[in-house]
Write an enzyme that holds these catalytic residues in place. Structure first.
Site, PDB file in Angstrom:
ATOM      1  N   GLU A   1       0.798  -1.226   0.000  1.00 47.07           N
ATOM      2  CA  GLU A   1       0.000   0.000   0.000  1.00 47.07           C
ATOM      3  C   GLU A   1       0.837   1.285   0.000  1.00 47.07           C
ATOM      4  OE1 GLU A   1      -2.829  -0.232   3.193  1.00 47.07           O
ATOM      5  OE2 GLU A   1      -3.986  -1.735   2.150  1.00 47.07           O
TER       6      GLU A   1
ATOM      7  N   GLU B   1      -5.313  -8.871   1.035  1.00 48.30           N
ATOM      8  CA  GLU B   1      -5.984  -8.604   2.322  1.00 48.30           C
ATOM      9  C   GLU B   1      -7.478  -8.412   2.107  1.00 48.30           C
ATOM     10  OE1 GLU B   1      -4.426  -5.362   4.710  1.00 48.30           O
ATOM     11  OE2 GLU B   1      -2.373  -5.926   4.213  1.00 48.30           O
TER      12      GLU B   1
HETATM   13  O1  LIG Z   1      -6.703  -1.825   8.831  1.00 49.19           O
HETATM   14  C1  LIG Z   1      -6.555  -3.181   8.606  1.00 49.19           C
HETATM   15  C2  LIG Z   1      -5.349  -3.440   7.718  1.00 49.19           C
HETATM   16  C3  LIG Z   1      -4.004  -3.116   8.374  1.00 49.19           C
HETATM   17  O2  LIG Z   1      -3.890  -3.776   9.616  1.00 49.19           O
HETATM   18  C4  LIG Z   1      -2.897  -3.554   7.410  1.00 49.19           C
HETATM   19  O3  LIG Z   1      -1.599  -3.446   7.978  1.00 49.19           O
HETATM   20  C5  LIG Z   1      -2.930  -2.704   6.152  1.00 49.19           C
HETATM   21  O4  LIG Z   1      -2.252  -3.347   5.081  1.00 49.19           O
HETATM   22  C6  LIG Z   1      -4.345  -2.355   5.763  1.00 49.19           C
HETATM   23  N1  LIG Z   1      -4.719  -1.641   4.710  1.00 49.19           N
HETATM   24  C7  LIG Z   1      -6.045  -1.455   4.815  1.00 49.19           C
HETATM   25  C8  LIG Z   1      -6.854  -0.664   3.833  1.00 49.19           C
HETATM   26  N2  LIG Z   1      -6.293   0.622   3.722  1.00 49.19           N
HETATM   27  C9  LIG Z   1      -6.285   1.516   4.753  1.00 49.19           C
HETATM   28  C10 LIG Z   1      -5.175   1.571   5.555  1.00 49.19           C
HETATM   29  C11 LIG Z   1      -5.097   2.509   6.580  1.00 49.19           C
HETATM   30  C12 LIG Z   1      -6.160   3.367   6.798  1.00 49.19           C
HETATM   31  C13 LIG Z   1      -7.279   3.280   5.996  1.00 49.19           C
HETATM   32  C14 LIG Z   1      -7.356   2.336   4.971  1.00 49.19           C
HETATM   33  C15 LIG Z   1      -6.510  -2.082   5.916  1.00 49.19           C
HETATM   34  N3  LIG Z   1      -5.438  -2.657   6.484  1.00 49.19           N
END
Ligand SMILES: OC[C@@H]1[C@@H](O)[C@H](O)[C@@H](O)c2nc(CNc3ccccc3)cn21
Length: 445
Positions: A166, A351
């Protein structure tokens, strides 16, 4: 009730990340990361929690791999803590850090679980941050040196490599909005950081190809399917802008050798039209074998002249998870169709999952809401394959409850419950649900 059966080789996995589960933040020669520094800074994390111990996976990895085998995982996606390998980011190697991952990978292979390694899941060595971090173009080169070492050590036994997790989130939340490490609030910096991350990705892909390794390498992008609130011309335009900004920013340079038009417009409007050497895009667009997508929810948007990009978010009408994210399984189907239509590349869902406020009752966690979330999204994955998408696998987020960044331990995403007071692991009902999905290679329609 029909059974929706997936292709024979479909890869069922679960995912974690180093800073969120390992702990041992300064043990056995590990260097400080920007997340160690950020989480040790008062006021950044819920109740000033941090990842010093987390799930103590550094010491409990054998038990955790046993649990993965009990669930029947075919693959396990985890990330490498760069400063555990190179405490200063480059130069001096930390043998004990390498040995930890060697033991973990050996244990996974012993259990016939395919390792899927993410090289960077946000925990940059602090020593590199002290030299500018992702604002410093040299960090891209240092990343490729680190990647090259990891390929040399594990390239013959690890079949799936993800360069970055990401880049949008680590560039924007880390450099523009300050919600994530390194906690900078510098919009221009976010664009520079994002570009250097893409450069790092491209250099690492080139190193992988130069090494002649037989596995697959790709990148993981966070995506949220975008829908206009109405079919008005203005809202449709707003949706197009949000899709480009939120979903395509880090994909188009790889597949189209250029940023989406909206990005260039932002750079020009702010007089930030950096001169990124055209040769950068030759490196960034080095061919990859798959795209990883992290899908959790959708975005409904409408035109709003007073908002960033003239786009405002509108809250969805359906159930929301503990993160406040709307549950919208059709968004997974739609984004898979859109991305495969536009880029024609194999896709992994790297994910997908949900946070709910799980409780232990009589030794069990009856997380029926998470089971429903996973079931409905897995069904959409099936329908996307049925309709032509080359979808290779699905990794649930997350294998176990863990440190949820600025939310600390207050949000539980795991299919395994972690009691942080005792470090006891308990398989939630969703773990048994997922075990059955894997055994039957399918889901009830
Ligand atoms: O929030 C859940 C997970 C996180 O624990 C992972 O490390 C990360 O790869 C992850 N990405 C998202 C989607 N994108 C996002 C990330 C941070 C804030 C808002 C959306 C969710 N998640």
């Amino acid at each position: 009730m029909a059974k929706l059966v997936f292709p024979k080789e479909f890869l069922w996995g679960a995912a974690t990340a180093s800073y969120q589960i390992e702990g041992a933040w300064n043990e056995d020669g590990k260097g400080e990361s920007i997340w160690d520094r950020f989480a040790h800074t008062p006021g950044t994390i819920y109740e000033n929690q941090n990842g010093d111990i987390a799930c103590d996976h550094y010491h409990r990895y054998e038990e955790d791999v046993e649990l993965m085998a009990e669930i029947g995982l075919k693959a396990y996606r985890f990330s490498i803590s760069w400063p555990r390998i190179f405490p200063e980011g480059r130069g001096k190697l930390n043998p004990k850090g390498v040995y930890f991952y060697e033991k973990l990978i050996d244990k996974l292979l012993e259990k016939n679980i395919k390792p899927a390694i993410t090289l960077y899941h946000w925990d940059l060595p602090q020593a590199l941050e002290d030299k500018g971090g992702w604002l410093n173009r040299d960090t891209a080169k240092y990343f490729s040196e680190y990647a090259n070492f990891m390929f040399y050590k594990f390239g013959d036994v690890v079949p799936i490599w993800i360069t970055l997790n990401e880049p949008f989130v680590s560039a924007f939340l880390g450099y523009a909005w300050g919600w994530h490490a390194p906690g900078k609030k510098d919009m221009k910096g976010a664009f520079v950081a994002g570009h250097n991350m893409l450069l790092a990705h491209g250099l690492a892909v080139q190193a992988y190809r130069d090494g002649g390794y037989k596995g697959n390498i790709g990148i993981t992008i966070n995506v949220a399917t975008v829908y206009p609130e109405t079919n008005s011309e203005e809202d449709l335009k707003a949706a197009e802008k949000q899709d480009a900004f939120g979903n395509r920013w880090f994909i188009d340079p790889i597949f189209k050798r250029k940023y989406p038009e909206i990005i260039w417009r932002i750079l020009e409007e702010n007089n930030w039209s950096f001169v990124f050497p055209a040769s950068d895009f030759d490196i960034i667009s080095s061919p990859i074998d798959f795209m990883g997508i992290n899908y959790y929810t959708r975005n409904i948007v409408a035109y709003d002249k007073n908002s960033h990009l003239g786009v405002k978010r509108v809250e969805g009408p359906n159930e929301h998870t503990d993160m406040g994210w709307e549950v919208y399984p059709d968004g997974l189907y739609d984004i898979l169709i859109q991305l495969y239509r536009d880029y024609k590349i194999p896709i992994y869902i790297t994910e997908n999952g949900a946070a709910y406020n799980d409780t232990v009752e009589d030794g069990r966690i009856r997380d029926i809401n998470r089971i429903n979330y996973l079931k409905e999204h897995i069904k959409r994955a099936y329908f996307a394959i049925r309709d032509g998408v080359d979808l290779r696998g699905y990794f649930v987020w997350s294998l176990m409850d863990n440190f949820e960044w600025a939310h600390g331990y207050s949000k539980r995403f795991g299919i395994i419950y972690v009691d942080y007071n005792t470090q006891k692991r308990i398989l939630k009902d969703s773990a048994y649900f997922y075990k059955k999905i894997i055994e039957e290679n399918g889901v009830d329609g």
